[in-house]
Design an enzyme around this catalytic site. Sequence first.
Site: not given
Ligand code: PCA
Length: 162
Positions: A14-17, A89
Amino acid sequence: MAQSTCRLITMFVYGTLQKGQPNHVLMTNTNNGEAKFIGRGRTTKKYPLVIASEYNIPFLLYKEGHGKNIQGEIYEVDEQMLVKLDELEDHPNFYERELTTIDVTQNAKGDQLSTEKECWCYFLKKYKPRMLDLPYLESYDSNGDHGLKYVESENLSDPDCI
Ligand code: PCA
């Protein structure tokens, strides 16, 4: 070794990935293993998604029933890739990887679907209560109009950073 003997793990990111976000390159680098995009979805439960720390990191706080149904992407990853993601992470010291139910809304081709899937997801469990006062997002984009662009850092697990 035949590929088919590898155990695949379903991840919800949900984030930077996510595609187009600062850490997505990790998932496309085949030296890290395999990550196959299988579609898009949202958490069936509500959680607070906030941006915090001096590095503007997105955090999904482990507080079910607060916040929004969070949008993200679903990948099948092999064990080698899972090790890399857990390293990035800093699971289980910083983020903690947990299973949660995802409403799968689109397959990889973009066709609409409606099905549920149990996926692994990175949560922040040891958060400071004041993080619950931050604005709750429904989806994350480092370049979003919140203006809090992600800052790359090696110091994820420094407890003072949040
Ligand atoms: N990376 C993981 C968790 C939060 C982040 O930045 C993601 O993208 O799900």
